[in-house]
Design a protein around this motif. Structure first.
Motif: not given
Length: 253
Positions: A29-30, A32-34, A36-37, A40, A64, A68, A151
Motif C-alpha cells: 500500500w505504501i 502503490s503510488d510509485a 501506479l506512477q 502510467t 481508484a 490501490r 492493470y
C-alpha cells in the motif's frame, strides 16, 4: 503425526503465511503510488508517440481505491513470497525423503530467479505492446483507458511470461525424478518450439514480431538448457548404474 495434528500444523502454517501476506500488503500500500506512477509511463509514451490524448480513467467512485488494493495485494504477495514459500516448505518437508528435499530446494532456488527474469521480460515488452495495440485506433480519436482493465492486462502479461520462464525447471525436475529422459526432451524440440512460438504470439498480439522474438529466443534457450542439464544427469545416472552392475558382477563371480 495423526490427522488432527496435521490439520493443526496446516492451520498454523496457513496463519503465518496469511500474516506475512498482510504485512506485505501494508508495504504494498505504501508503494502503490510509485507502482501506479510506473504503470502510467507507457500511457505518457503513447501520447507522445501517437500525438493524441491518452489517459487512465477511473470510471467508478471506488475504482481508484480498488486499484490501490489490487496493487497492494500483488506487491504484498511478491514481497512476502519467502515467508509463505517457507511455510509451504516447512509443512511438506517432514513427508519428504532426503533426495526429494534436495530436488525441491534446487527447484525453488532456480525457479525464483527465472520467474523474476520472466516478469522483467514481460515488463520490458509491455510498453511496446501498449503503443502498438492502441495504434490501431483512428488518428483523431482519444485513448481513454480504464485503469482497472489496464492493470489486469499488465498483471496477466507479466505473470504469464514469468510462469513461462519457470516451465523448463519442471522439465529438469521431471528428469531428476526419473519421469523424463534427455532424449525424450530433445525428441520433442519441434513441438516445443512451435508451442513457444504460439505462446509468444498470443502474449504479444497483433503484428509485433520483434517483441515475439525477444520473448521466444530466451524461452527456446531455456528449453535447450533444460535438455542439456537432463543429458548430464542421465549420463551420471547411467555411469552410476554401470558401476553398480560391475560391482554386482564381481560379487557374483
Amino acid at each position: 503425526m495423526s490427522l488432527g495434528a496435521h490439520l493443526i500444523e496446516l492451520r498454523k502454517r496457513l496463519f503465518l503465511a496469511a500474516l506475512g501476506i498482510v504485512v506485505g500488503m501494508v508495504v504494498g500500500w505504501i508503494l502503490s503510488d510509485a507502482v501506479l506512477q510506473a504503470l502510467t509511463v507507457p500511457i505518457q509514451e503513447l501520447s507522445d508517440a501517437q500525438g493524441r490524448t491518452a489517459s487512465l480513467n477511473f470510471t467508478d467512485i471506488s475504482s481508484a481505491f480498488d486499484l490501490r488494493i489490487q496493487i497492494a495485494f500483488t506487491v504484498g504477495v511478491v514481497i512476502s513470497s519467502p515467508v509463505w514459500l517457507y511455510q509451504i516448505w516447512a509443512f511438506a518437508v517432514p513427508g519428504m525423503k532426503r533426495r526429494e528435499k534436495q530436488y525441491a530446494v534446487g527447484f525453488v532456488l532456480s525457479a525464483v530467479p527465472l520467474f523474476l527474469a520472466g516478469c522483467a521480460a514481460g515488463w520490458f515488452v509491455m510498453p511496446h505492446m501498449v503503443v502498438l495495440l492502441t495504434g490501431f485506433a483512428p488518428q483523431d480519436t482519444t485513448a481513454l483507458i480504464s485503469a482497472r482493465t489496464y492493470y489486469d492486462f499488465v498483471l496477466k502479461l507479466v505473470l504469464a511470461i514469468g510462469i513461462a520462464f519457470v516451465l523448463p525447471v519442471f522439465l529438469v525436475l521431471l528428469n531428476f525424478a526419473g519421469v523424463l529422459t534427455a532424449k525424450a526432451i530433445l525428441k520433442s524440440w519441434r513441438v516445443a518450439i512451435l508451442v513457444i512460438t504460439l505462446f509468444t504470439a498470443i502474449a504479444t498480439p497483433a503484428a509485433d514480431v520483434m517483441s515475439m522474438f525477444l520473448l521466444a529466443i530466451p524461452m527456446v534457450l531455456l528449453y535447450f538448457g533444460a535438455a542439456g542439464i537432463a543429458f548430464i544427469h542421465d549420463r551420471r545416472v547411467a555411469k552410476r548404474q554401470r558401476t553398480i552392475d560391475a560391482e554386482f558382477g564381481l560379487d557374483v563371480i
